[in-house]
Design a protein around this motif. Structure first.
Motif, mmCIF file in Angstrom:
data_model
loop_
_atom_site.group_PDB
_atom_site.id
_atom_site.type_symbol
_atom_site.label_atom_id
_atom_site.label_comp_id
_atom_site.label_asym_id
_atom_site.label_seq_id
_atom_site.Cartn_x
_atom_site.Cartn_y
_atom_site.Cartn_z
ATOM 1 N N LEU A 87 0.899 -1.189 -0.042
ATOM 2 C CA LEU A 87 -0.011 0.104 0.111
ATOM 3 C C LEU A 87 0.894 1.257 -0.056
ATOM 4 N N VAL A 88 1.754 1.262 0.738
ATOM 5 C CA VAL A 88 2.966 2.538 0.939
ATOM 6 C C VAL A 88 3.386 2.608 -0.550
ATOM 7 N N ARG A 89 3.910 1.564 -1.228
ATOM 8 C CA ARG A 89 4.503 1.661 -2.369
ATOM 9 C C ARG A 89 3.849 2.040 -3.277
ATOM 10 N N ALA A 90 2.536 1.689 -3.323
ATOM 11 C CA ALA A 90 1.555 1.857 -4.459
ATOM 12 C C ALA A 90 1.059 3.357 -4.542
ATOM 13 N N PHE A 91 0.799 3.801 -3.153
ATOM 14 C CA PHE A 91 0.365 5.164 -3.020
ATOM 15 C C PHE A 91 1.229 6.315 -2.497
ATOM 16 N N CYS A 92 2.366 6.033 -2.163
ATOM 17 C CA CYS A 92 3.039 7.395 -1.729
ATOM 18 C C CYS A 92 4.381 7.372 -2.556
ATOM 19 N N ARG A 93 4.573 8.566 -3.101
ATOM 20 C CA ARG A 93 5.564 9.005 -3.882
ATOM 21 C C ARG A 93 6.662 9.383 -2.816
ATOM 22 N N ILE A 99 2.019 9.365 4.980
ATOM 23 C CA ILE A 99 1.146 8.609 5.856
ATOM 24 C C ILE A 99 0.918 9.396 7.040
ATOM 25 N N LEU A 100 -0.370 8.796 7.732
ATOM 26 C CA LEU A 100 -0.893 9.549 8.995
ATOM 27 C C LEU A 100 -1.063 8.397 9.806
ATOM 28 N N ILE A 101 -0.478 8.355 11.148
ATOM 29 C CA ILE A 101 -0.725 7.083 11.990
ATOM 30 C C ILE A 101 -1.020 7.917 13.521
ATOM 31 N N GLN A 102 -1.493 6.988 14.240
ATOM 32 C CA GLN A 102 -1.926 7.464 15.573
ATOM 33 C C GLN A 102 -0.943 6.588 16.747
ATOM 34 N N PRO A 103 0.108 7.124 17.207
ATOM 35 C CA PRO A 103 0.758 6.500 17.968
ATOM 36 C C PRO A 103 0.200 6.509 19.424
ATOM 37 N N PRO A 104 0.527 5.588 20.297
ATOM 38 C CA PRO A 104 1.264 4.135 20.287
ATOM 39 C C PRO A 104 0.187 3.125 19.221
ATOM 40 N N THR A 105 0.885 2.557 18.313
ATOM 41 C CA THR A 105 0.297 1.684 17.300
ATOM 42 C C THR A 105 1.609 0.923 16.802
ATOM 43 N N GLN A 114 9.226 5.071 6.163
ATOM 44 C CA GLN A 114 10.457 5.635 5.861
ATOM 45 C C GLN A 114 11.237 4.748 4.968
ATOM 46 N N ILE A 115 11.157 3.450 4.647
ATOM 47 C CA ILE A 115 11.657 2.917 3.519
ATOM 48 C C ILE A 115 11.618 3.436 2.261
ATOM 49 N N GLN A 116 10.151 3.737 1.967
ATOM 50 C CA GLN A 116 9.587 4.501 0.606
ATOM 51 C C GLN A 116 9.927 6.031 0.677
#
Length: 363
Positions: A87-93, A99-105, A114-116
């Motif tokens: 998903l990250v590779r397909a949608f994020c240039r 991306i948006l996340i909600q830690p702790p997660t 980060q890899i992308q």
């Protein structure tokens, strides 16, 4: 706006690799994939000298039936981890999107971003580990292509109400893909949100056989999403992602007999979770046992570091969550067998008794 408008244009335009197995028709002699014509020693009839199906039809059918979706809405992956990566590779240039996340997660959302070289925007969960939809939406920027929600959450154990998921899916329409990670949903009595896929083409649900289905070592999971999304991800997934033995293991646990055994194990886990919640609350030094709808408990201690070492010395390994936001005094304890759980309690209680004895002896 079509959900694919959010994807990387170069991925939408690319021609997917056509593997030998995908191109193969009927036939008795296969000489198209440069495979060995001989099975390896100890193969036992699994056919491991031949490449597996890219998306094993029988497994796709079984998962689609169990989750209540169409076959075209299923992409089988190597656990949820590969699904997140795809998903990250397909949608994020790289260098542009986020991306948006909600830690702790779950930490792998950020790792794959980060890899992308995609940015990671964090909107911390509330103090009680609930999701504040208004705060999350306020943090959204045009760069955010994927919004991750883990429910029940890892590592807190808290669930996200269905109404919040519905509101997010609607509010993010045309702006971001909502990725709902349901790795632990089988341990919850709340219904999956997978039925919302037909109403929201920007909703992707992650499922796995690693937790409730006891296949952590086989690495079998899937993305459930609009057929356009699963079709896009098929373009970049490895040609043969699932080894034959892993597919066989998955089909075995999804059989009628396998599902019955899983249901029995789930009932045991839920019973043990309730028992351990009550027992741990009575252990001196335990500050709080967080509510959980998973197969683990996040437990706050007066001295979590000492407790971790005490359990480790007894041969018990738990998860140290002190590096996570709002969990600086906590350990995550997975529910084991009743006997394993008894040992955890015995170690904690004996340590408390010994400490009290030493204190009394010094007075």
């Amino acid at each position: 706006m079509n959900v694919l408008d959010l994807a990387r244009p170069e991925i939408r335009a690319m021609q997917a690799y056509s593997s030998a197995r995908m191109e193969a028709g009927g036939g008795e002699i296969w000489l198209n994939a440069n495979e060995s014509p001989w099975a390896p020693s100890g193969d036992g009839g699994t056919g491991c000298n031949r490449y597996p199906e890219p998306q094993p039809p029988e497994l796709v059918e079984a998962l689609a039936a169990m989750y209540g979706v169409q076959r075209e809405q299923v992409l089988v992956t190597r656990g949820s981890d590969e699904a997140i990566d795809l998903l990250v590779r397909a949608f994020c240039r790289a260098g542009e999107d986020a991306i948006l996340i909600q830690p702790p997660t779950f930490g792998m959302y950020a790792i794959y971003a980060q890899i992308q070289n995609a940015a990671v925007i964090e909107v911390p969960l509330a103090h009680d580990f609930s999701v504040d939809v208004d705060t999350l939406l306020a943090a959204l920027t045009p760069a955010v292509k994927l919004t991750f929600v883990c429910t029940p959450n890892n590592p807190s154990g808290q669930r996200v109400p269905r109404a919040s998921i519905e509101r997010l899916a609607q509010s993010l329409q045309g702006r971001s893909v909502l990725v709902v990670d349901e790795a632990y949903v089988e341990f919850d009595d709340q219904v999956s949100v997978v039925d919302l896929i037909d109403r929201h083409d920007n909703l992707a649900v992650l499922r796995t056989l690693s937790k409730a289905w006891a296949l952590a070592g086989a690495r079998v999971g899937c993305v459930l999403a609009n057929a356009a999304v699963t079709g896009l991800l098929r373009r970049i997934i490895a040609p043969y992602p699932l080894p034959r033995p892993c597919v066989a293991a998955a089909l075995a646990v999804l059989s009628a007999e396998g599902q019955a055994a899983t249901r029995a194990h789930l009932e045991t886990i839920r019973t043990q979770r309730t028992r351990m919640q009550q027992a741990l609350r009575a252990v001196p030094g335990v500050r709080q046992v967080l509510p959980s709808w998973t197969n683990f408990l996040a437990v706050r201690f007066d001295n979590a570091g000492a407790v971790y070492q005490r359990l480790l010395a007894a041969g018990i390994v738990v998860r140290d969550t002190r590096r996570y936001p709002n969990l600086g005094d906590a350990l995550r304890i997975t529910m084991g067998t009743p006997a394993e759980n008894d040992k955890v309690l015995a170690v904690l209680r004996n340590a408390t008794t010994n400490a009290q004895g030493l204190a009394e002896g010094s007075t």
